[in-house]
Design a protein around this motif. Structure first.
Motif, PDB file in Angstrom:
ATOM      1  N   THR A 292     -20.252  58.752  -7.156  1.00  0.00           N
ATOM      2  CA  THR A 292     -19.958  57.936  -5.978  1.00  0.00           C
ATOM      3  C   THR A 292     -18.972  56.836  -6.361  1.00  0.00           C
ATOM      4  OG1 THR A 292     -21.797  56.424  -6.413  1.00  0.00           O
ATOM      5  CG2 THR A 292     -22.266  58.394  -5.097  1.00  0.00           C
ATOM      6  N   TRP A 294     -19.318  53.649  -6.195  1.00  0.00           N
ATOM      7  CA  TRP A 294     -20.010  52.606  -6.951  1.00  0.00           C
ATOM      8  C   TRP A 294     -20.272  53.062  -8.385  1.00  0.00           C
ATOM      9  CZ3 TRP A 294     -20.914  47.825  -7.768  1.00  0.00           C
ATOM     10  CH2 TRP A 294     -21.974  47.428  -8.576  1.00  0.00           C
ATOM     11  N   GLN A 295     -20.640  54.331  -8.581  1.00  0.00           N
ATOM     12  CA  GLN A 295     -20.868  54.843  -9.932  1.00  0.00           C
ATOM     13  C   GLN A 295     -19.574  54.880 -10.729  1.00  0.00           C
ATOM     14  OE1 GLN A 295     -22.732  58.569  -8.843  1.00  0.00           O
ATOM     15  NE2 GLN A 295     -24.779  57.805  -9.366  1.00  0.00           N
ATOM     16  N   PHE A 297     -17.125  52.821 -10.338  1.00  0.00           N
ATOM     17  CA  PHE A 297     -16.811  51.432 -10.673  1.00  0.00           C
ATOM     18  C   PHE A 297     -17.716  50.899 -11.784  1.00  0.00           C
ATOM     19  CE2 PHE A 297     -17.753  46.904 -10.067  1.00  0.00           C
ATOM     20  CZ  PHE A 297     -16.487  46.354 -10.187  1.00  0.00           C
ATOM     21  N   SER A 298     -19.034  51.102 -11.643  1.00  0.00           N
ATOM     22  CA  SER A 298     -19.993  50.481 -12.560  1.00  0.00           C
ATOM     23  C   SER A 298     -20.088  51.198 -13.906  1.00  0.00           C
ATOM     24  CB  SER A 298     -21.375  50.419 -11.897  1.00  0.00           C
ATOM     25  OG  SER A 298     -21.838  51.728 -11.604  1.00  0.00           O
TER      26      SER A 298
END
Length: 387
Positions: A292, A294-295, A297-298
Motif C-alpha cells: 500500500t 503507506w507501506q 512510505f514507512s
C-alpha cells in the motif's frame, strides 16, 4: 646531520617539530602577556571565583537559585537552561521541517508551492531578526486580566501559563524517564539481535514493555503527588496577575518559535533531499509487490531517506544548538548570558570565556557523537540508495 636532512622522513619530522614549537611559543607568549596585563590592572587569575557568591539573580532557572549561590552553581544553571532551550528548539524545528519537507515532496501542487514559499521566506531572514520579532509580538499580547485562555492555558504578555501536575520535582523527572523508556524500549526490543525470536514475533513483548513503562510513570506520579493538593495545578486570575500553573517566559517562547521556524526551513530542505535520494526503482519494486502507499512510505522510502538525511541533519542540529546563544539578545538566562554577567561582576574574563568554550565544546561533541553512533548503527554496507 647532513644525512639526516637528506632523509625525507627526518625532514618532515623536523618541520613538524619546528611548527609545533613555534605554535607552543606563541601560546606561552600570549599567556605571559595576558598575565602581565592583568597584573598591571590588579586582576587576579585563577578559578577561585567559582566558589564565591554571585550577588545577583537569574531571570529563569530550572534549579533553585538565590544571590548567595556560588558562580559554579550559576554556570550549571546556565548549561541546563541552554540544554532545555536546545531540546525544545530541536524538537520543534524537526517537526516543522518534516512537515514542510514532506509538503515539498508531495504530488499536490499547492502543498509544494506553500512549502517552497515557506523555505524561501524564513530561510533568508536572519535568525536574530526573527527572535526580535517574536519577542516583540509576545510582549505586546494582552495583559493577564485580558489573557487568551483555552483548555487551562493562558497566553499573556508576561508569558504562557500552562497547567502542571502537583508532584515533587524528583517524581516528575522519574516519570519523564519512564515515559522515555516507553518509547525507547520497544524500539530496542524490535532491533536487538540478543533475542532469538524474529522481529515480527516480538510485538507482544514490545507492547508489554511499553505498557509496563507507562504504568511505572503513572505510579511514580501518584506516589510523588503533593499532599492535600489537586492533581492538576491550573493557572487562574487572582488580582492583577495569574497564579498557579507554570509560567513560560516570553523570552523562552520567542527563542523556541524562532529556532523552530528558522531551523525548520533548513531541515525541510534536508528532508526533501533525503526523499529525493531514494531511488525510483526501489519505490517501483515496492509497488509491484502490492504494498500500500503507506507501506511503501514507512518501509521503503522513510528508512532509506533517514539514512541519507542523518549526517547532514546532525550538522544542522549542532548549528541550532550553538544558535541558542542568541538568548542574550532578549534577556534569556542561557549559558552565554550567565558567562557575560559573570565577566561583568567578577572580572574573570579569560576564565569565564574558557568555561564557556569548554561547555559548548562538550555539548556539541556529545551531540555529534550521538548522531554518529546512530548513523553507524543504521548505515548499510555499500551504496544503499542506488535504485
Amino acid at each position: 646531520m647532513g644525512s639526516l636532512l637528506r632523509n625525507q622522513k627526518a625532514r618532515n619530522a623536523l618541520l613538524q617539530a619546528v611548527f609545533v614549537g613555534a605554535l607552543g611559543s606563541l601560546v606561552i607568549a600570549g599567556a605571559l602577556i595576558a598575565q602581565q596585563n592583568m597584573a598591571a590592572q590588579g586582576i587576579t587569575s585563577g578559578f577561585d571565583f567559582l566558589f564565591k557568591p554571585t550577588g545577583w539573580e537569574v531571570t529563569f532557572s530550572l534549579l533553585p537559585a538565590k544571590p548567595t549561590d556560588p558562580y559554579w552553581w550559576y554556570f550549571l544553571i546556565g548549561i541546563i537552561n541552554t540544554l532545555f532551550l536546545g531540546a525544545f528548539g530541536l524538537v520543534t524545528a524537526t517537526i516543522v521541517g518534516t512537515v514542510v519537507g514532506l509538503a515539498r515532496t508531495s504530488s499536490n501542487d499547492l502543498a509544494r508551492l506553500l512549502g517552497r514559499s515557506y523555505v524561501d521566506v524564513f530561510r533568508n531572514i536572519p535568525l536574530i531578526l526573527q527572535v526580535f520579532f517574536w519577542n516583540a509580538l509576545i510582549t505586546h499580547l494582552p495583559p493577564p486580566r485580558e489573557a487568551h485562555e483555552a483548555w487551562g492555558f493562558a497566553l499573556t504578555s508576561r508569558g504562557l501559563y500552562v497547567p502542571i501536575l502537583n508532584v515533587h520535582g524528583l517524581a516528575f523527572a522519574g516519570a519523564m524517564v519512564a515515559l522515555l523508556a516507553a518509547i525507547v524500549l520497544p524500539i530496542w526490543l524490535g532491533r536487538t539481535a540478543r533475542l532469538g525470536s524474529p522481529p515480527e514475533q516480538r510485538r507482544p513483548l514490545q507492547l508489554a514493555a511499553a505498557i509496563l513503562a507507562l504504568a511505572c510513570a503513572v505510579l511514580i506520579l501518584f506516589l510523588g503527588r503533593l499532599p492535600d493538593t489537586a492533581l492538576m495545578n491550573v493557572p487562574a486570575l487572582r488580582g492583577l496577575n495569574l497564579q498557579g500553573g507554570l509560567r513560560v517566559p516570553p523570552e523562552f517562547t520567542a527563542l523556541v518559535v524562532a529556532i523552530a521556524i528558522y531551523g525548520g526551513s533548513y531541515i525541510a530542505e534536508i528532508v526533501r533531499g533525503g526523499f529525493k535520494a531514494v531511488g525510483r526503482g526501489q519505490v517501483e519494486a515496492a509497488k509491484s509487490l502490492g504494498l500500500t502507499p503507506w507501506q511503501v512510505f514507512s518501509r521503503v522510502r522513510l528508512p532509506l531517506a533517514l539514512r541519507a538525511m542523518l549526517p547532514i541533519l546532525a550538522n544542522q542540529y549542532v548549528w541550532l544548538m550553538k544558535a541558542t546563544t542568541l538568548g542574550i539578545a532578549v534577556g534569556f538566562a542561557d549559558f552565554f548570558m550567565i558567562v557575560a554577567l559573570t565577566i561583568n561582576h567578577s572580572g574573570q574574563t579569560l576564565e569565564a570565556i574558557g568555561i564557556l568554550m569548554a561547555g559548548f565544546l562538550i555539548i556539541n561533541l556529545s551531540l555529534a557523537a550521538l548522531f554518529n553512533r546512530i548513523n553507524k548503527a543504521i548505515a548499510l554496507k555499500g551504496n544503499q540508495l542506488r535504485g
